[in-house]
Scaffold this active site. Structure first.
Site, PDB file in Angstrom:
ATOM      1  N   CYS A   1      38.710 -20.305  -6.924  1.00 23.41           N
ATOM      2  CA  CYS A   1      40.144 -20.011  -6.942  1.00 23.41           C
ATOM      3  C   CYS A   1      40.950 -21.293  -7.011  1.00 23.41           C
ATOM      4  O   CYS A   1      41.964 -21.353  -7.701  1.00 23.41           O
ATOM      5  CB  CYS A   1      40.546 -19.198  -5.706  1.00 23.41           C
ATOM      6  SG  CYS A   1      40.531 -17.425  -6.056  1.00 23.41           S
TER       7      CYS A   1
ATOM      8  N   CYS B   1      10.714 -18.256   8.000  1.00 22.78           N
ATOM      9  CA  CYS B   1      11.823 -17.605   8.709  1.00 22.78           C
ATOM     10  C   CYS B   1      11.320 -16.294   9.318  1.00 22.78           C
ATOM     11  O   CYS B   1      11.654 -15.943  10.452  1.00 22.78           O
ATOM     12  CB  CYS B   1      12.969 -17.272   7.756  1.00 22.78           C
ATOM     13  SG  CYS B   1      13.356 -18.474   6.478  1.00 22.78           S
TER      14      CYS B   1
ATOM     15  N   ARG C   1      23.504 -24.172   9.794  1.00 23.27           N
ATOM     16  CA  ARG C   1      22.536 -23.531  10.691  1.00 23.27           C
ATOM     17  C   ARG C   1      21.166 -23.440  10.016  1.00 23.27           C
ATOM     18  O   ARG C   1      20.129 -23.682  10.637  1.00 23.27           O
ATOM     19  CB  ARG C   1      23.063 -22.149  11.076  1.00 23.27           C
ATOM     20  CG  ARG C   1      22.126 -21.260  11.856  1.00 23.27           C
ATOM     21  CD  ARG C   1      21.854 -21.732  13.274  1.00 23.27           C
ATOM     22  NE  ARG C   1      20.496 -22.192  13.452  1.00 23.27           N
ATOM     23  CZ  ARG C   1      19.959 -22.527  14.624  1.00 23.27           C
ATOM     24  NH1 ARG C   1      20.663 -22.438  15.726  1.00 23.27           N
ATOM     25  NH2 ARG C   1      18.721 -22.958  14.701  1.00 23.27           N
TER      26      ARG C   1
ATOM     27  N   CYS D   1      17.398 -24.815  11.106  1.00 19.08           N
ATOM     28  CA  CYS D   1      16.156 -24.035  11.221  1.00 19.08           C
ATOM     29  C   CYS D   1      15.052 -24.674  10.387  1.00 19.08           C
ATOM     30  O   CYS D   1      13.908 -24.745  10.835  1.00 19.08           O
ATOM     31  CB  CYS D   1      16.398 -22.577  10.810  1.00 19.08           C
ATOM     32  SG  CYS D   1      17.161 -21.614  12.138  1.00 19.08           S
TER      33      CYS D   1
HETATM   34  C1  HEC Z   1      47.205 -17.629  -8.976  1.00 18.36           C
HETATM   35  C2  HEC Z   1      46.621 -16.604  -8.119  1.00 18.36           C
HETATM   36  C3  HEC Z   1      45.524 -17.022  -7.147  1.00 18.36           C
HETATM   37  C4  HEC Z   1      45.532 -18.057  -6.240  1.00 18.36           C
HETATM   38  C5  HEC Z   1      46.580 -19.139  -6.042  1.00 18.36           C
HETATM   39  C6  HEC Z   1      44.320 -17.915  -5.462  1.00 18.36           C
HETATM   40  N1  HEC Z   1      43.609 -16.851  -5.881  1.00 18.36           N
HETATM   41 FE1  HEC Z   1      41.955 -16.085  -5.029  1.00 18.36          FE
HETATM   42  N2  HEC Z   1      41.765 -14.762  -6.511  1.00 18.36           N
HETATM   43  C7  HEC Z   1      42.646 -14.605  -7.573  1.00 18.36           C
HETATM   44  C8  HEC Z   1      42.066 -13.710  -8.570  1.00 18.36           C
HETATM   45  C9  HEC Z   1      42.705 -13.319  -9.877  1.00 18.36           C
HETATM   46  C10 HEC Z   1      40.799 -13.339  -8.058  1.00 18.36           C
HETATM   47  C11 HEC Z   1      39.742 -12.477  -8.756  1.00 18.36           C
HETATM   48  C12 HEC Z   1      38.648 -13.399  -9.282  1.00 18.36           C
HETATM   49  C13 HEC Z   1      39.133 -14.398 -10.312  1.00 18.36           C
HETATM   50  O1  HEC Z   1      39.754 -13.987 -11.288  1.00 18.36           O
HETATM   51  O2  HEC Z   1      38.907 -15.617 -10.119  1.00 18.36           O
HETATM   52  C14 HEC Z   1      40.663 -13.982  -6.763  1.00 18.36           C
HETATM   53  C15 HEC Z   1      39.598 -13.799  -5.902  1.00 18.36           C
HETATM   54  C16 HEC Z   1      39.524 -14.312  -4.610  1.00 18.36           C
HETATM   55  C17 HEC Z   1      38.555 -13.925  -3.614  1.00 18.36           C
HETATM   56  C18 HEC Z   1      37.485 -12.862  -3.778  1.00 18.36           C
HETATM   57  C19 HEC Z   1      38.100 -11.481  -3.797  1.00 18.36           C
HETATM   58  C20 HEC Z   1      37.083 -10.395  -4.031  1.00 18.36           C
HETATM   59  O3  HEC Z   1      37.494  -9.222  -3.948  1.00 18.36           O
HETATM   60  O4  HEC Z   1      35.909 -10.674  -4.278  1.00 18.36           O
HETATM   61  C21 HEC Z   1      38.799 -14.694  -2.506  1.00 18.36           C
HETATM   62  C22 HEC Z   1      38.026 -14.666  -1.192  1.00 18.36           C
HETATM   63  C23 HEC Z   1      39.907 -15.564  -2.822  1.00 18.36           C
HETATM   64  N3  HEC Z   1      40.334 -15.287  -4.085  1.00 18.36           N
HETATM   65  C24 HEC Z   1      40.424 -16.517  -1.971  1.00 18.36           C
HETATM   66  C25 HEC Z   1      41.396 -17.435  -2.356  1.00 18.36           C
HETATM   67  C26 HEC Z   1      41.762 -18.598  -1.581  1.00 18.36           C
HETATM   68  C27 HEC Z   1      41.194 -18.983  -0.231  1.00 18.36           C
HETATM   69  C28 HEC Z   1      42.723 -19.255  -2.295  1.00 18.36           C
HETATM   70  C29 HEC Z   1      43.377 -20.582  -1.979  1.00 18.36           C
HETATM   71  C30 HEC Z   1      42.450 -21.710  -1.831  1.00 18.36           C
HETATM   72  C31 HEC Z   1      42.987 -18.467  -3.491  1.00 18.36           C
HETATM   73  N4  HEC Z   1      42.146 -17.402  -3.501  1.00 18.36           N
HETATM   74  C32 HEC Z   1      43.952 -18.775  -4.435  1.00 18.36           C
HETATM   75  C33 HEC Z   1      43.884 -15.183  -7.669  1.00 18.36           C
HETATM   76  C34 HEC Z   1      44.296 -16.282  -6.926  1.00 18.36           C
HETATM   77  C1  HEC Z   2      10.496 -21.811  14.860  1.00 18.33           C
HETATM   78  C2  HEC Z   2      11.312 -20.642  14.814  1.00 18.33           C
HETATM   79  C3  HEC Z   2      12.375 -20.535  13.738  1.00 18.33           C
HETATM   80  C4  HEC Z   2      12.191 -20.563  12.379  1.00 18.33           C
HETATM   81  C5  HEC Z   2      10.909 -20.777  11.604  1.00 18.33           C
HETATM   82  C6  HEC Z   2      13.485 -20.291  11.807  1.00 18.33           C
HETATM   83  N1  HEC Z   2      14.428 -20.138  12.778  1.00 18.33           N
HETATM   84 FE1  HEC Z   2      16.321 -19.523  12.517  1.00 18.33          FE
HETATM   85  N2  HEC Z   2      16.680 -19.778  14.503  1.00 18.33           N
HETATM   86  C7  HEC Z   2      15.734 -20.107  15.436  1.00 18.33           C
HETATM   87  C8  HEC Z   2      16.377 -20.260  16.734  1.00 18.33           C
HETATM   88  C9  HEC Z   2      15.693 -20.615  18.042  1.00 18.33           C
HETATM   89  C10 HEC Z   2      17.744 -19.999  16.507  1.00 18.33           C
HETATM   90  C11 HEC Z   2      18.886 -20.029  17.558  1.00 18.33           C
HETATM   91  C12 HEC Z   2      18.877 -18.738  18.340  1.00 18.33           C
HETATM   92  C13 HEC Z   2      19.051 -17.564  17.447  1.00 18.33           C
HETATM   93  O1  HEC Z   2      18.029 -17.051  16.932  1.00 18.33           O
HETATM   94  O2  HEC Z   2      20.190 -17.145  17.172  1.00 18.33           O
HETATM   95  C14 HEC Z   2      17.891 -19.665  15.110  1.00 18.33           C
HETATM   96  C15 HEC Z   2      19.080 -19.264  14.514  1.00 18.33           C
HETATM   97  C16 HEC Z   2      19.187 -18.766  13.226  1.00 18.33           C
HETATM   98  C17 HEC Z   2      20.361 -18.144  12.669  1.00 18.33           C
HETATM   99  C18 HEC Z   2      21.686 -17.939  13.399  1.00 18.33           C
HETATM  100  C19 HEC Z   2      21.735 -16.602  14.086  1.00 18.33           C
HETATM  101  C20 HEC Z   2      22.973 -16.458  14.939  1.00 18.33           C
HETATM  102  O3  HEC Z   2      23.415 -15.308  15.123  1.00 18.33           O
HETATM  103  O4  HEC Z   2      23.513 -17.459  15.388  1.00 18.33           O
HETATM  104  C21 HEC Z   2      20.067 -17.789  11.390  1.00 18.33           C
HETATM  105  C22 HEC Z   2      20.999 -17.117  10.397  1.00 18.33           C
HETATM  106  C23 HEC Z   2      18.706 -18.211  11.143  1.00 18.33           C
HETATM  107  N3  HEC Z   2      18.206 -18.793  12.284  1.00 18.33           N
HETATM  108  C24 HEC Z   2      18.051 -18.055   9.955  1.00 18.33           C
HETATM  109  C25 HEC Z   2      16.812 -18.647   9.680  1.00 18.33           C
HETATM  110  C26 HEC Z   2      16.242 -18.734   8.366  1.00 18.33           C
HETATM  111  C27 HEC Z   2      16.862 -18.168   7.103  1.00 18.33           C
HETATM  112  C28 HEC Z   2      15.047 -19.388   8.502  1.00 18.33           C
HETATM  113  C29 HEC Z   2      14.091 -19.827   7.419  1.00 18.33           C
HETATM  114  C30 HEC Z   2      14.648 -20.816   6.489  1.00 18.33           C
HETATM  115  C31 HEC Z   2      14.870 -19.659   9.910  1.00 18.33           C
HETATM  116  N4  HEC Z   2      15.963 -19.230  10.589  1.00 18.33           N
HETATM  117  C32 HEC Z   2      13.735 -20.236  10.465  1.00 18.33           C
HETATM  118  C33 HEC Z   2      14.384 -20.249  15.225  1.00 18.33           C
HETATM  119  C34 HEC Z   2      13.789 -20.282  13.978  1.00 18.33           C
END
Ligand code: HEC
Ligand code: HEC
Length: 258
Positions: A111, A174, A215, A219
């Protein structure tokens, strides 16, 4: 040595045959906040004490501010037809113009460049974290509902593959921790089901606010694997798999985590 011990135990419990891919190890997804200590959970629930709201408020201010090259976010997304309420619960999603998978950060940057004539913000920058927090917060309480078919399918498959692949010195995926060992203690945490619904979130350990990708880097580093950069294609695809795995779970950002 205690750290090695805990991980060695996990590795041991992970020695059996891998579960069929696609099996999550839970019937209904449970938020990570359910596995927190009561005081951390209480901090998340109190909108005045929750430090994540500093970023939501900054994001709201940025959202309202006119950009150099074009209108403010708020002038296009002013409620009504283009409201962003509930939108974050559908992300990551395919961008119709490019056919690519966009997470919220990528959408916000698109955007900026398409509609504001502004350069992209860096992942993990204060400005992008704040805007993401603000937009995610507009979906608080909305059930995650991501699309995994059609053009999203290859991304979903890639994310699932990453989730089930063993990596790092500890050779754990994971899946081993978040499907098979949730509810167990590890290094002062209770392992949750690994859902994305609290992010971006404030982590006490970071003493700051961070994205889901930050995050994920922690992990990957935890099993001594090389993490991918925040914002990388690998993590955006993984983000889609995580969201699909959490479909139906209510969005909670800004979460507070240990
Ligand atoms: C000039 C108008 C305009 C401005 C300024 C704008 N957007 Fe958008 N935004 C759009 C349009 C149009 C879409 C639909 C996707 C596209 O055409 O890029 C969109 C899509 C989005 C979406 C996803 C909506 C969906 O339903 O998936 C998000 C989130 C978003 N904008 C956030 C922002 C944020 C944060 C900013 C400022 C940094 C911003 N936009 C600035 C017009 C705008
Ligand atoms: C050795 C164990 C371990 C492995 C492997 C691991 N994680 Fe985690 N992960 C954790 C621990 C501990 C936390 C912190 C506590 C929790 O689960 O929210 C965490 C937190 C997270 C969270 C945040 C959850 C929350 O609600 O805050 C996400 C998302 C996540 N892990 C995704 C992944 C993904 C994707 C992978 C693989 C790329 C992965 N983890 C691999 C142990 C692991």
């Amino acid at each position: 040595m205690r750290r090695l011990g805990a991980l060695a135990l996990l590795a041991l419990s992970a020695c059996g045959p891998d579960m069929a891919k696609g099996e999550t190890g839970f019937e209904t997804p449970q938020s990570g906040s359910a596995f927190l200590k009561p005081d951390t959970r209480a901090l998340q629930s109190d909108d005045f004490a929750n430090p994540g709201f500093l970023w939501v408020d900054r994001g709201e201010a940025l959202f309202a501010r006119a950009s150099e090259g074009g209108p403010a976010c708020a002038s296009c997304h002013d409620g009504g037809e283009h409201t962003l309420e509930g939108v974050a619960a559908r992300y990551p999603a395919i961008d119709d113009q490019t056919g690519e998978l966009f997470n919220l950060e990528r959408r916000i940057n698109a955007c900026r460049s398409r509609h504001q004539g502004e350069p992209p913000l860096e992942h993990e920058s204060e400005a992008l974290l704040s805007l993401t927090a603000y937009v995610a917060h507009l979906s608080r309480g909305v059930a995650i509902d991501v699309e995994t078919g059609g053009a999203a399918r290859p991304y979903y498959e890639a994310g699932r593959e990453y989730f089930f692949t063993r990596r790092g010195q500890f050779n754990l995926s994971c899946h081993h921790c978040h499907d098979r060992n949730w509810g167990q203690s590890l290094r002062g945490d209770t392992i949750s089901q690994g859902h994305p619904n609290g992010f971006p979130a404030y982590r006490l350990e970071w003493e700051s606010f961070g994205s889901l990708h930050r995050r994920l880097r922690d992990c990957d580093t935890g099993v001594r694997a090389a993490p991918y950069p925040a914002g990388s294609d690998t993590y955006v695809a993984l983000e889609l798999y995580l969201a699909a795995r959490a479909n139906g779970l209510a969005m909670e950002s800004p979460g507070v985590r240990r």
